[in-house]
Scaffold this motif. Structure first.
Motif, PDB file in Angstrom:
ATOM      1  N   ASP A  26       0.819  -1.216   0.000  1.00  0.00           N
ATOM      2  CA  ASP A  26       0.000   0.000   0.000  1.00  0.00           C
ATOM      3  C   ASP A  26       0.853   1.266   0.000  1.00  0.00           C
ATOM      4  OD1 ASP A  26       0.907  -0.311   2.587  1.00  0.00           O
ATOM      5  OD2 ASP A  26      -1.064  -0.189   3.541  1.00  0.00           O
ATOM      6  N   VAL A  27       2.053   1.196  -0.586  1.00  0.00           N
ATOM      7  CA  VAL A  27       2.866   2.392  -0.765  1.00  0.00           C
ATOM      8  C   VAL A  27       3.056   2.660  -2.250  1.00  0.00           C
ATOM      9  CG1 VAL A  27       4.114   1.884   1.379  1.00  0.00           C
ATOM     10  CG2 VAL A  27       5.182   1.334  -0.826  1.00  0.00           C
ATOM     11  N   VAL A  28       3.391   3.921  -2.562  1.00  0.00           N
ATOM     12  CA  VAL A  28       3.817   4.295  -3.908  1.00  0.00           C
ATOM     13  C   VAL A  28       5.109   5.084  -3.770  1.00  0.00           C
ATOM     14  CG1 VAL A  28       1.491   4.297  -4.871  1.00  0.00           C
ATOM     15  CG2 VAL A  28       2.411   6.406  -3.911  1.00  0.00           C
ATOM     16  N   LEU A  29       5.985   4.939  -4.764  1.00  0.00           N
ATOM     17  CA  LEU A  29       7.282   5.601  -4.714  1.00  0.00           C
ATOM     18  C   LEU A  29       7.150   7.092  -4.959  1.00  0.00           C
ATOM     19  CD1 LEU A  29       9.562   3.212  -6.812  1.00  0.00           C
ATOM     20  CD2 LEU A  29       9.049   3.109  -4.371  1.00  0.00           C
ATOM     21  N   ARG A  30       7.927   7.876  -4.218  1.00  0.00           N
ATOM     22  CA  ARG A  30       8.128   9.271  -4.575  1.00  0.00           C
ATOM     23  C   ARG A  30       9.291   9.350  -5.559  1.00  0.00           C
ATOM     24  NH1 ARG A  30       7.104  13.631   0.291  1.00  0.00           N
ATOM     25  NH2 ARG A  30       4.924  13.056   0.685  1.00  0.00           N
ATOM     26  N   PRO A  31       9.299  10.385  -6.406  1.00  0.00           N
ATOM     27  CA  PRO A  31      10.403  10.513  -7.371  1.00  0.00           C
ATOM     28  C   PRO A  31      11.757  10.507  -6.656  1.00  0.00           C
ATOM     29  CG  PRO A  31       8.645  12.041  -7.922  1.00  0.00           C
ATOM     30  CD  PRO A  31       8.276  11.440  -6.593  1.00  0.00           C
ATOM     31  N   GLY A  32      12.698   9.777  -7.229  1.00  0.00           N
ATOM     32  CA  GLY A  32      14.050   9.739  -6.682  1.00  0.00           C
ATOM     33  C   GLY A  32      14.271   8.695  -5.626  1.00  0.00           C
TER      34      GLY A  32
END
Length: 323
Positions: free
Chosen positions: A92-98
């Motif tokens: 239930d997470v999504v990556l932040r840029p970088g």
């Protein structure tokens, strides 16, 4: 056969198909083409189609026999990884840029064995945290602060399971995760960080390796319900006893603190409820401690059949991934 990937990202999931789909879309967009994705799905139904929709290769392992055992799913994932760095993200997470570049930069320091990334919950003021981040304190309690935003990397005692990464070589030395933290699996992530500390490894919190945590509902119960609190007390006591032995002063102080906290509950009924949960949880914890800990700290390295198997698999030279 292609070159071995630098990074393997593992997702363990159970009966949350839409969250898995969202997470995999994030990984497809946010990871370099050479990084590897491994999914271990303990759901009843085979959802390989979700992995096929990701837009890039995904190693999908359907393992319904692992339902209810998060760390057994993590160990299953270790059978399929090929990267030098092995990451675990919640479904239930999504990556932040970088995220990937910040994570790999944190491992540029050869003495760093484990990295906990920033896990953002969208709560007001979570960027600030008054206590030391990720520490095991002298009273046996743990600090968190994994949503906070310090100026740079911070050395920690433990990390957060939603966004944690390890050197493959260190996981090999340990023989994988201890996989007997039941129920909510609370403290299974802390356990492996403390084992890394016990072999002299260094762990850091890398705030730039950030994800957004968009919580899925618990399949059984809810966060902070009575079941969660009972498992929390049971698993925390096992953690402290394994790290410091049954006679650990941290265990003794923590149990005393739990009973002292009863008086801070608001109102008579709340104090009665807290007393009941604390009494049952601590009694259950001591019963578990007597079965699963020793007078002295447990060796950090697993030496049972699974530990030896994972040590062999992970300790072997990283293999190429079939193209």
């Amino acid at each position: 056969m292609g070159d071995a990937p630098k990074l393997s990202v593992c997702i363990v999931t159970y009966e949350r198909p839409e969250f898995l789909r969202r997470c995999l879309r994030s990984l497809a967009d946010g990871l370099d083409a050479g990084s590897e994705i491994v999914v271990v799905d303990a759901s009843t139904a085979d959802r390989r189609g979700i992995a096929d929709e990701a837009g890039r290769p995904v190693v999908y392992v359907h393992a319904p026999q692992l339902a209810g055992w998060m760390t057994r799913s993590r160990n299953e994932a270790l059978r399929h990884v090929h990267g030098e760095i092995v990451s675990f993200l919640d479904d239930d997470v999504v990556l932040r840029p970088g995220w990937e570049s910040a994570l790999l930069a944190a491992f540029d320091d050869p003495i760093v064995a484990a990295v906990s990334g920033r896990t953002c919950n969208g709560a007001a003021g979570e960027e600030q945290y008054a206590k030391p981040i990720g520490r095991l304190l002298g009273d046996g309690s743990l600090t968190d602060g994994f949503a906070s935003l310090p100026a740079g990397p911070v050395e920690v005692d433990h990390g957060i399971g939603a966004n944690m990464s390890f050197r493959r070589s260190v996981l090999a030395e340990l023989g994988g995760f201890r996989d007997d933290y039941p129920g909510t699996a609370l403290r299974e992530d802390t356990d492996i960080f403390l084992r890394i500390r016990a072999i002299g490894g260094r762990a850091i919190f890398a705030p730039d390796a950030a994800v957004d945590h968009l919580p899925a509902p618990h399949v059984r119960g809810a966060r902070f319900d009575t079941r969660y609190k009972l498992y929390g007390r049971r698993n925390h006591m096992v953690l402290l006893a394994r790290d410091g032995g049954i006679r650990s002063p941290l265990l003794r102080r923590w149990v005393g603190g739990q009973f002292r906290a009863i008086g801070r509950a608001g109102g008579f009924a709340a104090r009665v409820r807290r007393f009941g949960v604390t009494l049952v949880g601590v009694a259950w914890g001591y019963a578990a401690v007597l079965r699963s800990a020793r007078w002295h700290p447990l060796p950090p390295r697993r030496d049972d059949a699974l530990g030896r198997e994972l040590r062999g698999l992970l300790g072997a030279p990283a293999e190429g991934v079939a193209s």
